[in-house]
Enzyme design. Structure first.
Site, PDB file in Angstrom:
ATOM      1  N   HIS A 429     -14.717 -57.190  -7.944  1.00 36.93           N
ATOM      2  CA  HIS A 429     -14.395 -55.921  -7.598  1.00 36.93           C
ATOM      3  C   HIS A 429     -13.560 -55.604  -8.806  1.00 36.93           C
ATOM      4  CE1 HIS A 429     -11.763 -52.626  -5.848  1.00 36.93           C
ATOM      5  NE2 HIS A 429     -12.993 -52.249  -5.559  1.00 36.93           N
ATOM      6  N   CYS A 760     -18.787 -64.549 -49.164  1.00 39.79           N
ATOM      7  CA  CYS A 760     -18.077 -64.814 -47.849  1.00 39.79           C
ATOM      8  C   CYS A 760     -16.786 -64.955 -47.921  1.00 39.79           C
ATOM      9  CB  CYS A 760     -18.919 -65.406 -47.084  1.00 39.79           C
ATOM     10  SG  CYS A 760     -18.955 -67.349 -47.655  1.00 39.79           S
TER      11      CYS A 760
END
Length: 806
Positions: A429, A760
């Site tokens: 919830h 990279c």
């Protein structure tokens, strides 16, 4: 059939268009029961008591005007007044007599449902669920606004549960929610769903979404699971198991369970056969807590059903419609069922043209960790509240700290700067409502109410992926907003360096053309933590404390090697799925010996080296008799991600390969472990980070399918310095002309041979002028850190325009 005036409508008599008569929940159950059971989706039968019946009850009891009078001048921010009004309205409805003609129709429908499941027509157990006529709208989830009653048996219990359901239209949280959303309390009706119970009290149940709840990444199914009845997960009473399945390759027949996380699952809700209540919570045995609640086969069945449900609702709506579903497993028949479905209401409405990133600008002391909900950051003074009767102590902009929330907490949740709970998973919830409210929330911390105290200043950070961090103090952060629609297209491929699999879904929304570097080291360090040889040689270990530690980390896995393979495959798979079908270049492990030694059990298998940076690392480990078995586990993980998950966008990259002989040996070892170059489109690249890689680029590119430049190590070895040494830091510079000359040279060779060449290393992320130099040199792709992609892309576009590249 006159649906408008009917008191009872069976599930096979209603569809999604009947929300005004039976509410969103029942309309959706009818839609699935009618249209999807023939597609293999199991939905328990039942009937709806219509909203007409609710209004008929109020009219016959003569209480509508009394209720309206109680609402005069109501201010929902006045918590005591809200509580008093809610109680009085509910009491009026609960004490009202259900008209005799309505009662007869309810009993008749119940007897028919009993007959459907039981030839003797004896009483069956049913779930009685509230279904408001305005719930599950595109911009309002109404999560848990009304009540559900489980294990209801017999006419007397059914009638009592119906009255409670009708009254629950006026729970305090429902009143507050409707006021905030601008809904008229007296135009909304309440329908009740009466549905055959699935005996998940004897098995398990859970929640699933056909979208990633945190990032809005649409290509996965997220499943939460725990033992017993489903209310435990929805209420946030337990920390459930979590599974993620990749939809595109699932639909092609693969088995892409790209994430499995074991929850603590301390309690489960079962039928109460002796007490006054219908259900009760009991402890789960330690043995069951260590097991996953459902099998891989069941995970895949549920994920396929989520796809079927989503496709049906999307076709009906004419656009993609992600779904929020509840499922249950019957412990007697062993069958799985879908028991509820509603539209997902948070990401469905998000503006996809804007990228909003919360960026923490300070480091702080981490007090506590949990699961993050969303990707925002919030800070403020702690207000720890254990029970809802004390919620009037809460002040706006405080950080709510509590054990768990239920819908009664919503009046204060909406004014909190952040929410932190002890219990609950990402579909409880607190998580659902926080997402809808746009408030950062960290659930499942276990100890928040013990470790955090009133007026303490904290920062709740949900921007770091799946793990939420609670820092001491009010740390500075920034909110960056980017308009993705105005991003220029570049010929140079802009890829990303991705380390953390849990951030991959979020990062996939940054404009990119794939992943130029996915590091295995992060996954091994954070998810596996154990040296691979300590797992392979586990039975030979003499240290009992070490063995106990390894056993604790590998719970749920009978085979220690499988633990390594599965964890690594899923980490890699999650990154590859996030960017699918774009290329994802995965670099095999590049720890140095001192870093390997820091893994659990690593000290037993690692040498002590004076300069590990230049020692036993990368390719030289993979074919060595001392490490070959460990590298085999990496190969098997990559193979699993490609073959079992179907993620053939994965390309493999070998780091620190010094010689041509090493290159050939590594390719052979990979082949022996099933990774065959060229098979199933497998490409194998090498890092270009040693001067020998540049000098013999032609020869290396005969063996490998491409190169990715590692500018960090290339600079270190070109300038002859240790990049970890602060004494020579001022000399270390990737923009040194010698380094740039080598980079130009290797780009030229790769282009002439028609082989892939990218970079990279860190340099283009740190220096925009270096990125522009790479474009000039003719590089194919530049892989950047996610936080630098947008600004560097703009610079690259500018450079391409100057050079006339388009």
């Amino acid at each position: 059939m006159d649906k408008e005036n009917a008191f009872i409508l069976w599930f096979d008599q209603v569809g999604i268009e009947d929300t005004p008569f039976v509410g969103g929940k029942n309309a959706s159950l009818g839609e699935m029961y009618t249209n999807l059971t023939n597609k293999g989706v199991n939905v328990p039968n039942g009937f709806a008591i219509t909203a007409k019946a609710y209004f008929y009850l109020l009219e016959k009891a003569g209480i509508m005007d009394k209720i309206k009078k109680l609402f005069t001048g109501l201010n929902t921010r006045n918590i005591p007044k809200l509580q008093e009004t809610g109680y009085k309205v509910r009491d009026l409805i609960r004490k009202a007599n259900i008209p005799e003609d309505l009662e007869k129709e309810i009993f008749k429908a119940y007897r028919n449902l009993c007959g459907n499941y039981n030839p003797e027509k004896s009483d069956i157990d049913v779930a009685v669920r509230s279904s408001a006529t305005a719930e599950d709208l595109p911009d309002a989830s109404f999560a848990g606004q009304q009540e559900t009653y489980l294990n209801i048996k017999g006419e007397h219990q059914l009638l009592d549960a119906c009255k409670k359901c009708f009254a629950s239209l006026f729970t305090n949280r429902a009143i507050s929610y409707r006021e905030d959303k601008g809904f008229d309390h007296f135009k909304i009706g309440l329908s009740i769903g009466v549905q055959k119970m699935v005996r998940s009290d004897k098995a398990c149940s859970g929640v699933m979404f056909s979208i990633d709840t945190e990032s809005g990444f649409k290509d996965v199914v997220l499943i939460n699971a725990s033992y017993g009845l489903g209310e435990s997960i929805v209420q946030g009473v337990v920390n459930p198991d979590e599974f993620i399945v990749f939809k595109p390759t699932l639909k092609k027949g693969f088995r892409p369970i790209i994430s499995k996380r074991l929850g603590s699952k301390e309690i489960k809700m079962i039928y109460d056969t002796h007490g006054s209540k219908n259900t009760r919570n009991i402890q789960v045995t330690p043995e069951d807590r260590r097991k996953f609640v459902i099998s891989n086969e069941e995970i895949l069945i549920l994920a396929k059903w989520a796809c079927v449900v989503e496709e049906h609702y999307s076709q009906k709506a004419g656009h993609h419609k992600p779904m929020d579903l509840e499922w249950a497993k019957d412990g007697i028949t062993k069958q799985l069922f879908i028991v509820q479905a509603r539209p997902e209401t948070v990401h469905a409405l998000k503006d996809k043209t804007k990228l909003v990133q919360y960026v923490l600008k300070e480091q702080g002391n981490v007090l506590l960790k949990g699961e993050s909900v969303g990707s925002k950051i919030g800070s403020g003074k702690v207000r720890a509240i254990e029970e809802t009767r004390n919620i009037n102590q809460f002040r706006e902009k405080e950080v709510l700290v509590t054990d768990m929330t239920d819908p009664d907490w919503e009046p204060i949740m909406k004014i909190a700067s952040a929410i932190i709970t002890n219990r609950g998973g990402r579909t409880c919830h607190a998580a659902i409502v926080s997402r809808e409210l746009g408030i950062p929330c960290i659930v499942g911390t276990e100890h928040a109410t013990k470790l955090l105290h009133d007026k303490q200043e904290v920062t709740a950070d949900c921007s770091q992926g799946a793990q939420g961090l609670i820092y001491q103090g009010l740390l500075k952060y920034e909110i960056e907003e980017h308009d993705l629609g105005s991003m220029p297209k570049t010929k140079t491929k802009i890829m990303m360096n991705v380390a953390n699999p849990t951030q991959a879904f979020e990062e996939s929304f940054i404009p990119n053309q794939g992943v130029g570097l996915a590091r295995e080291e992060f996954i091994i360090n954070s998810e596996i933590k154990i040296h691979p040889l300590a797992l392979i040689k586990f039975n030979e270990l003499k240290d009992e404390k070490l063995k106990a530690k390894i056993n604790s980390l590998t719970k749920g896995y009978a085979n220690k090697e499988e633990f390594f393979i599965n964890k690594l495959a899923r980490g890699i798979g999650r990154i590859a799925a996030a960017f699918y079908p774009k290329p994802v270049i995965v670099r095999t492990s590049d720890f140095k010996s001192n870093e390997y030694a820091n893994l659990i059990g690593g000290h037993l298998f690692e040498p002590k080296e004076d300069n590990p940076m230049l020692g036993w690392r990368g390719a030289s480990r993979y074919y060595s008799e001392k490490y070959k078995q460990a590298f085999a586990l990496e190969c098997k993980a990559l193979l699993k991600a490609r073959n079992e998950f179907g993620l053939t966008n994965i390309k493999v990259m070998i780091p620190f390969c010094r010689t041509l002989d090493e290159a050939r040996k590594v390719i052979q070892v990979m082949k022996e472990n099933g990774l065959v170059q060229g098979e199933n489109d497998l490409e194998i690249y090498a890092m270009c980070e040693i001067p020998s890689n540049v000098m013999l680029a032609e020869e290396f590119l005969e063996i490998f399918d491409g190169f990715s430049i590692g500018s960090n190590d290339l600079t270190q070895l070109t300038l002859g310095l240790d990049r970890d040494s602060e004494l020579v830091q001022e000399i270390y510079d990737e923009r040194n002309e010698a380094v740039k000359k080598l980079i130009r040279q290797v780009i030229d060779v790769a282009n002439k041979k028609g082989k892939y060449i990218g970079i990279c290393g860190q340099a283009p992320s740190d220096f925009e002028d270096f990125a522009q130099f790479l474009v000039e040199a003719g590089i194919h792709s530049i892989s950047l850190n996610p936080d630098t992609v947008i600004k560097t892309t703009l610079k690259i576009a500018e450079k391409e325009k100057q050079l006339g590249i388009n």
